[in-house]
Design a protein around this motif. Structure first.
Motif, PDB file in Angstrom:
ATOM      1  N   LEU A  26       0.843  -1.200   0.000  1.00 35.12           N
ATOM      2  CA  LEU A  26       0.000   0.000   0.000  1.00 35.12           C
ATOM      3  C   LEU A  26       0.873   1.243   0.000  1.00 35.12           C
ATOM      4  CD1 LEU A  26      -2.638   1.537   0.146  1.00 35.12           C
ATOM      5  CD2 LEU A  26      -2.778   0.997   2.579  1.00 35.12           C
ATOM      6  N   SER A  34      -3.145   1.282  -5.457  1.00 28.45           N
ATOM      7  CA  SER A  34      -3.266   0.655  -4.127  1.00 28.45           C
ATOM      8  C   SER A  34      -3.910   1.617  -3.131  1.00 28.45           C
ATOM      9  CB  SER A  34      -1.906   0.182  -3.613  1.00 28.45           C
ATOM     10  OG  SER A  34      -1.020   1.278  -3.407  1.00 28.45           O
ATOM     11  N   PHE A  80      -0.588  -5.872  -3.485  1.00 27.07           N
ATOM     12  CA  PHE A  80      -0.246  -4.973  -4.592  1.00 27.07           C
ATOM     13  C   PHE A  80       1.262  -5.025  -4.797  1.00 27.07           C
ATOM     14  CE2 PHE A  80      -4.300  -3.210  -3.337  1.00 27.07           C
ATOM     15  CZ  PHE A  80      -4.859  -2.762  -4.521  1.00 27.07           C
TER      16      PHE A  80
END
Length: 139
Positions: A26, A34, A80
């Motif tokens: 993130l 993200s 991610f």
């Protein structure tokens, strides 16, 4: 073994039950996907736990450097990161108390998938959590 995601109805049940989502990779940059997806999921009532050793805080939540640093149960680990990082993340995931290993759209790795399925984990790959949330009729 090919990567087989759960049926969409099961994915929707997962999202209905989930409360805490650890987001690996993130970013604190609002321009990044993200960030945008995590912000939307947070607005929808999910608790977001940023997992990124390069940031201190994202979306008002204190970041942790790794999955192992998270206290308490995690419903979904949403990833991610690039596909080549999934085998390492799968091993880390297997060591924590979490229900679902979820790799975002465009992210999949058969080695990680096979490892997690052999351990009995629920695995979703190459699917966007926000798209699935919206398709579930909740968003």
């Amino acid at each position: 073994m090919a990567i087989l995601n759960p049926e969409r109805s099961e994915i929707h049940q997962i999202l209905n039950k989930a409360k805490r989502i650890a987001v690996v990779g993130l970013s604190d940059n609002p321009e990044r996907t993200s960030y945008q997806i995590s912000e939307r999921m947070q607005q929808e009532g999910y608790t977001i736990i940023p997992v990124n050793p390069r940031v201190d805080e994202v979306l008002g939540e204190k970041a942790v450097a790794s999955l192992a640093e998270i206290e308490g149960r995690i419903d979904i680990v949403d990833i991610f990161r690039r596909s080549e990082f999934l085998p390492e993340l799968a091993k880390e995931f297997d060591q924590i108390d979490a229900d679902v290993f979820w790799a975002q759209s465009g992210v999949a790795n058969e080695e990680a998938y096979n490892f997690l399925k052999e351990k009995g984990h629920t695995v979703i790959m190459d699917r966007c959590i926000m798209v699935e949330y919206l398709l579930s009729g909740k968003g």
